[in-house]
Design an enzyme around this catalytic site. Structure first.
Site, PDB file in Angstrom:
ATOM      1  N   SER A 147       0.781  -1.177   0.025  1.00 37.07           N
ATOM      2  CA  SER A 147      -0.066  -0.111   0.055  1.00 37.07           C
ATOM      3  C   SER A 147       0.816   1.229  -0.054  1.00 37.07           C
ATOM      4  O   SER A 147       2.061   1.247   0.403  1.00 37.07           O
ATOM      5  CB  SER A 147      -0.767   0.042   1.152  1.00 37.07           C
ATOM      6  OG  SER A 147      -1.708   1.218   1.425  1.00 37.07           O
ATOM      7  N   TYR A 160      -2.769  -0.424  10.533  1.00 36.91           N
ATOM      8  CA  TYR A 160      -2.697  -0.796   8.812  1.00 36.91           C
ATOM      9  C   TYR A 160      -1.240  -0.249   8.126  1.00 36.91           C
ATOM     10  O   TYR A 160      -0.596  -1.117   7.749  1.00 36.91           O
ATOM     11  CB  TYR A 160      -3.604  -0.086   8.479  1.00 36.91           C
ATOM     12  CG  TYR A 160      -3.935  -0.490   6.851  1.00 36.91           C
ATOM     13  CD1 TYR A 160      -4.256  -1.522   6.209  1.00 36.91           C
ATOM     14  CD2 TYR A 160      -3.252   0.672   5.890  1.00 36.91           C
ATOM     15  CE1 TYR A 160      -4.500  -1.889   5.025  1.00 36.91           C
ATOM     16  CE2 TYR A 160      -3.499   0.282   4.478  1.00 36.91           C
ATOM     17  CZ  TYR A 160      -3.766  -0.968   4.057  1.00 36.91           C
ATOM     18  OH  TYR A 160      -3.826  -1.158   3.056  1.00 36.91           O
TER      19      TYR A 160
END
Length: 275
Positions: A147, A160
Protein backbone atom coordinates in the site's frame (compact mmCIF):
# COMPACT_ATOMS: atom_id res chain seq x y z
CA UNK A 1 7.13 -13.72 -18.53
CA UNK A 2 4.88 -12.51 -21.35
CA UNK A 3 1.91 -14.56 -20.22
CA UNK A 4 0.79 -16.95 -17.49
CA UNK A 5 -0.47 -19.40 -20.12
CA UNK A 6 0.30 -22.92 -18.94
CA UNK A 7 1.39 -21.65 -15.51
CA UNK A 8 0.03 -22.48 -12.06
CA UNK A 9 -1.22 -19.39 -10.25
CA UNK A 10 -2.28 -18.99 -6.60
CA UNK A 11 -4.14 -15.92 -5.34
CA UNK A 12 -5.10 -15.13 -1.76
CA UNK A 13 -8.12 -13.01 -0.92
CA UNK A 14 -9.51 -14.23 -4.24
CA UNK A 15 -13.25 -14.20 -3.60
CA UNK A 16 -13.80 -10.54 -4.42
CA UNK A 17 -12.13 -7.22 -5.15
CA UNK A 18 -8.58 -7.18 -6.46
CA UNK A 19 -8.12 -10.90 -5.87
CA UNK A 20 -11.06 -11.83 -8.06
CA UNK A 21 -9.82 -9.51 -10.81
CA UNK A 22 -6.34 -11.04 -10.69
CA UNK A 23 -7.91 -14.49 -10.93
CA UNK A 24 -9.97 -13.45 -13.95
CA UNK A 25 -6.83 -12.30 -15.73
CA UNK A 26 -5.08 -15.58 -14.96
CA UNK A 27 -7.98 -17.61 -16.32
CA UNK A 28 -8.31 -15.46 -19.44
CA UNK A 29 -4.58 -15.86 -20.14
CA UNK A 30 -5.07 -19.63 -20.08
CA UNK A 31 -3.24 -20.47 -16.89
CA UNK A 32 -3.12 -24.24 -16.46
CA UNK A 33 -4.35 -24.03 -12.86
CA UNK A 34 -5.72 -21.11 -10.87
CA UNK A 35 -5.91 -21.67 -7.11
CA UNK A 36 -8.17 -19.40 -5.09
CA UNK A 37 -7.80 -18.93 -1.34
CA UNK A 38 -10.22 -16.93 0.78
CA UNK A 39 -11.90 -17.10 4.19
CA UNK A 40 -15.35 -16.23 2.78
CA UNK A 41 -16.68 -19.64 1.78
CA UNK A 42 -19.86 -18.45 0.04
CA UNK A 43 -18.22 -15.74 -2.06
CA UNK A 44 -15.28 -18.02 -2.85
CA UNK A 45 -17.52 -20.77 -4.23
CA UNK A 46 -19.45 -18.27 -6.34
CA UNK A 47 -16.24 -16.81 -7.75
CA UNK A 48 -14.78 -20.24 -8.51
CA UNK A 49 -17.93 -21.29 -10.36
CA UNK A 50 -17.94 -18.05 -12.35
CA UNK A 51 -14.27 -18.31 -13.31
CA UNK A 52 -14.58 -21.95 -14.35
CA UNK A 53 -16.75 -20.76 -17.26
CA UNK A 54 -14.13 -18.35 -18.62
CA UNK A 55 -11.30 -20.58 -19.79
CA UNK A 56 -10.01 -24.10 -20.31
CA UNK A 57 -7.75 -24.18 -17.25
CA UNK A 58 -8.68 -25.75 -13.93
CA UNK A 59 -9.97 -23.50 -11.16
CA UNK A 60 -9.40 -24.75 -7.61
CA UNK A 61 -10.67 -23.12 -4.44
CA UNK A 62 -10.03 -23.63 -0.77
CA UNK A 63 -11.27 -21.87 2.35
CA UNK A 64 -8.17 -20.65 4.16
CA UNK A 65 -7.85 -18.29 7.12
CA UNK A 66 -4.47 -16.75 6.34
CA UNK A 67 -4.23 -15.29 9.84
CA UNK A 68 -3.66 -18.89 11.00
CA UNK A 69 -0.13 -20.15 10.34
CA UNK A 70 -1.15 -23.80 10.69
CA UNK A 71 -4.01 -23.32 8.23
CA UNK A 72 -1.53 -21.87 5.72
CA UNK A 73 0.80 -24.85 6.12
CA UNK A 74 -2.05 -27.32 5.69
CA UNK A 75 -3.40 -25.53 2.62
CA UNK A 76 0.08 -25.25 1.12
CA UNK A 77 0.62 -28.99 1.43
CA UNK A 78 -2.78 -29.63 -0.17
CA UNK A 79 -1.89 -27.42 -3.14
CA UNK A 80 1.39 -29.21 -3.71
CA UNK A 81 -0.39 -32.59 -3.55
CA UNK A 82 -3.29 -31.61 -5.81
CA UNK A 83 -1.78 -29.08 -8.22
CA UNK A 84 1.99 -29.23 -7.87
CA UNK A 85 4.45 -26.37 -7.61
CA UNK A 86 3.17 -22.82 -8.07
CA UNK A 87 4.67 -20.54 -10.74
CA UNK A 88 2.91 -17.29 -9.82
CA UNK A 89 1.94 -16.34 -6.26
CA UNK A 90 -0.18 -13.26 -5.56
CA UNK A 91 -0.31 -12.32 -1.88
CA UNK A 92 -3.41 -10.16 -2.06
CA UNK A 93 -5.38 -10.88 1.14
CA UNK A 94 -5.52 -7.88 3.46
CA UNK A 95 -7.69 -6.08 6.00
CA UNK A 96 -8.02 -2.61 7.51
CA UNK A 97 -9.69 -2.04 10.87
CA UNK A 98 -10.67 1.09 12.75
CA UNK A 99 -10.55 4.77 11.84
CA UNK A 100 -9.71 6.40 15.15
CA UNK A 101 -6.49 7.38 16.82
CA UNK A 102 -4.32 4.53 18.05
CA UNK A 103 -5.02 5.09 21.74
CA UNK A 104 -8.74 4.78 21.02
CA UNK A 105 -8.32 1.15 19.97
CA UNK A 106 -10.86 -0.85 21.94
CA UNK A 107 -10.32 -4.31 20.43
CA UNK A 108 -6.72 -5.44 20.82
CA UNK A 109 -7.50 -8.45 18.63
CA UNK A 110 -7.85 -6.09 15.65
CA UNK A 111 -4.16 -5.25 15.99
CA UNK A 112 -3.10 -8.89 16.01
CA UNK A 113 -5.35 -9.81 13.09
CA UNK A 114 -4.20 -6.87 10.98
CA UNK A 115 -0.55 -7.76 11.47
CA UNK A 116 -1.22 -11.48 11.01
CA UNK A 117 -2.98 -11.00 7.66
CA UNK A 118 -1.12 -8.02 6.20
CA UNK A 119 2.42 -8.77 7.42
CA UNK A 120 2.89 -12.36 8.56
CA UNK A 121 0.61 -14.20 6.12
CA UNK A 122 2.56 -13.16 2.99
CA UNK A 123 5.74 -14.38 4.66
CA UNK A 124 4.34 -17.77 5.67
CA UNK A 125 2.54 -18.30 2.36
CA UNK A 126 5.61 -17.40 0.34
CA UNK A 127 7.66 -19.86 2.39
CA UNK A 128 5.29 -22.59 1.25
CA UNK A 129 6.09 -22.04 -2.43
CA UNK A 130 9.28 -20.00 -2.86
CA UNK A 131 11.78 -22.83 -2.14
CA UNK A 132 10.40 -24.81 -5.09
CA UNK A 133 10.42 -21.71 -7.29
CA UNK A 134 14.11 -21.24 -6.51
CA UNK A 135 14.99 -24.90 -7.02
CA UNK A 136 13.17 -25.32 -10.35
CA UNK A 137 15.20 -22.61 -12.11
CA UNK A 138 12.16 -21.73 -14.26
CA UNK A 139 10.68 -18.21 -14.47
CA UNK A 140 8.45 -17.52 -11.46
CA UNK A 141 6.75 -14.51 -9.93
CA UNK A 142 5.66 -13.33 -6.47
CA UNK A 143 3.39 -10.27 -6.31
CA UNK A 144 2.90 -8.78 -2.86
CA UNK A 145 0.10 -6.24 -2.44
CA UNK A 146 1.28 -3.59 0.00
CA UNK A 147 0.00 0.00 0.00
CA UNK A 148 1.05 3.61 -0.34
CA UNK A 149 0.51 3.58 3.43
CA UNK A 150 3.81 1.70 3.47
CA UNK A 151 5.57 4.78 2.08
CA UNK A 152 4.38 7.64 4.30
CA UNK A 153 2.86 7.83 7.77
CA UNK A 154 -0.86 8.57 7.95
CA UNK A 155 -3.05 9.42 10.96
CA UNK A 156 -6.03 7.18 11.81
CA UNK A 157 -4.50 4.12 10.17
CA UNK A 158 -1.40 3.55 12.28
CA UNK A 159 -1.77 -0.22 12.70
CA UNK A 160 -2.59 -0.72 9.02
CA UNK A 161 0.33 1.49 7.99
CA UNK A 162 2.65 -0.39 10.33
CA UNK A 163 1.57 -3.73 8.88
CA UNK A 164 2.17 -2.51 5.34
CA UNK A 165 5.54 -0.96 6.19
CA UNK A 166 6.53 -4.40 7.44
CA UNK A 167 5.22 -6.05 4.26
CA UNK A 168 7.16 -3.66 2.02
CA UNK A 169 10.41 -4.05 3.94
CA UNK A 170 10.15 -7.83 3.89
CA UNK A 171 9.06 -8.07 0.25
CA UNK A 172 11.80 -5.86 -1.15
CA UNK A 173 14.42 -7.57 1.01
CA UNK A 174 13.42 -10.98 -0.42
CA UNK A 175 13.76 -9.49 -3.91
CA UNK A 176 17.31 -8.44 -3.09
CA UNK A 177 18.11 -11.84 -1.59
CA UNK A 178 17.05 -13.56 -4.81
CA UNK A 179 19.23 -11.24 -6.87
CA UNK A 180 22.18 -11.56 -4.50
CA UNK A 181 22.00 -15.35 -4.52
CA UNK A 182 21.82 -15.66 -8.30
CA UNK A 183 18.15 -16.67 -8.39
CA UNK A 184 16.89 -13.93 -10.64
CA UNK A 185 14.54 -16.32 -12.43
CA UNK A 186 12.22 -15.58 -9.50
CA UNK A 187 11.05 -11.98 -9.47
CA UNK A 188 9.34 -10.32 -6.49
CA UNK A 189 7.11 -7.30 -7.15
CA UNK A 190 5.72 -5.09 -4.40
CA UNK A 191 2.61 -3.11 -5.33
CA UNK A 192 1.87 0.10 -3.40
CA UNK A 193 -1.33 1.83 -4.53
CA UNK A 194 -3.37 4.50 -2.80
CA UNK A 195 -7.06 3.89 -2.05
CA UNK A 196 -8.84 1.66 -4.58
CA UNK A 197 -12.60 1.54 -5.17
CA UNK A 198 -13.02 -2.09 -4.05
CA UNK A 199 -15.15 -1.08 -1.06
CA UNK A 200 -12.40 -1.92 1.42
CA UNK A 201 -11.72 1.80 1.97
CA UNK A 202 -15.26 3.14 1.77
CA UNK A 203 -15.33 6.62 3.27
CA UNK A 204 -11.64 7.32 2.69
CA UNK A 205 -11.00 10.45 0.64
CA UNK A 206 -8.74 11.03 -2.30
CA UNK A 207 -6.46 14.03 -1.94
CA UNK A 208 -4.83 16.66 -4.16
CA UNK A 209 -4.29 15.23 -7.67
CA UNK A 210 -4.99 11.78 -6.20
CA UNK A 211 -8.49 10.44 -6.79
CA UNK A 212 -9.59 6.99 -5.65
CA UNK A 213 -8.07 4.45 -8.07
CA UNK A 214 -10.37 2.39 -10.28
CA UNK A 215 -10.01 -1.31 -9.47
CA UNK A 216 -9.34 -2.61 -12.98
CA UNK A 217 -6.72 0.08 -13.59
CA UNK A 218 -4.90 -1.02 -10.44
CA UNK A 219 -5.07 -4.70 -11.36
CA UNK A 220 -3.98 -4.11 -14.96
CA UNK A 221 -0.98 -2.10 -13.79
CA UNK A 222 0.12 -4.57 -11.13
CA UNK A 223 -0.44 -7.59 -13.39
CA UNK A 224 1.59 -6.13 -16.27
CA UNK A 225 4.43 -4.98 -14.04
CA UNK A 226 4.53 -8.32 -12.23
CA UNK A 227 5.01 -10.24 -15.47
CA UNK A 228 7.76 -7.82 -16.48
CA UNK A 229 9.49 -8.44 -13.16
CA UNK A 230 9.29 -4.87 -11.84
CA UNK A 231 10.60 -4.47 -8.30
CA UNK A 232 8.35 -1.76 -6.88
CA UNK A 233 5.12 -0.43 -8.39
CA UNK A 234 3.76 2.74 -6.79
CA UNK A 235 0.61 4.41 -8.08
CA UNK A 236 -0.43 7.07 -8.78
CA UNK A 237 2.44 9.45 -9.50
CA UNK A 238 1.58 11.55 -6.47
CA UNK A 239 2.50 8.64 -4.18
CA UNK A 240 5.92 8.42 -5.82
CA UNK A 241 6.30 12.16 -5.36
CA UNK A 242 5.22 12.05 -1.72
CA UNK A 243 7.66 9.23 -1.08
CA UNK A 244 10.49 11.21 -2.66
CA UNK A 245 9.86 14.41 -0.71
CA UNK A 246 9.53 12.45 2.51
CA UNK A 247 13.20 11.59 2.16
CA UNK A 248 14.26 15.09 1.17
CA UNK A 249 12.27 17.61 3.19
CA UNK A 250 12.76 18.33 6.88
CA UNK A 251 10.16 16.42 8.87
CA UNK A 252 8.10 19.43 9.91
CA UNK A 253 7.99 20.77 6.34
CA UNK A 254 6.97 17.35 5.05
CA UNK A 255 4.19 17.13 7.60
CA UNK A 256 2.86 20.56 6.68
CA UNK A 257 2.85 19.65 3.00
CA UNK A 258 1.12 16.26 3.44
CA UNK A 259 -1.39 17.88 5.78
CA UNK A 260 -2.10 20.62 3.24
CA UNK A 261 -2.67 18.29 0.27
CA UNK A 262 -5.02 16.13 2.35
CA UNK A 263 -3.03 12.94 2.95
CA UNK A 264 -3.24 13.35 6.72
CA UNK A 265 -7.03 13.81 6.60
CA UNK A 266 -7.89 11.10 4.07
CA UNK A 267 -9.09 8.61 6.72
CA UNK A 268 -11.20 11.03 8.75
CA UNK A 269 -14.50 9.65 7.39
CA UNK A 270 -13.45 6.07 6.74
CA UNK A 271 -16.12 3.43 7.38
CA UNK A 272 -14.84 0.41 5.46
CA UNK A 273 -16.72 -2.30 3.62
CA UNK A 274 -20.16 -3.04 5.01
CA UNK A 275 -21.05 -6.66 5.74
Amino acid sequence: MDSVAGKKVLITGAAMGLGKSFAERAVRENAADVVLWDVNETALKETADELAELGPGAVHHRVVDVSDREAIAEAGEAVRDEVGDIDVLINNAGIVRGNGYFWETSNRADIEQTVAINSLAPMYITLEFLPAMVARRAPARVLNIASSAALVANPRMSVYAGSKWAALGWSDSVRLELEQSGNEHVKVTTFCPTYIDTGMFTGAKGFLFTPIIEQEHAVRTAWTQMKEGAALVVMPWTSRFNRAISGLLPLKVRDRYLDFVGVYHSMAEFTGRKS
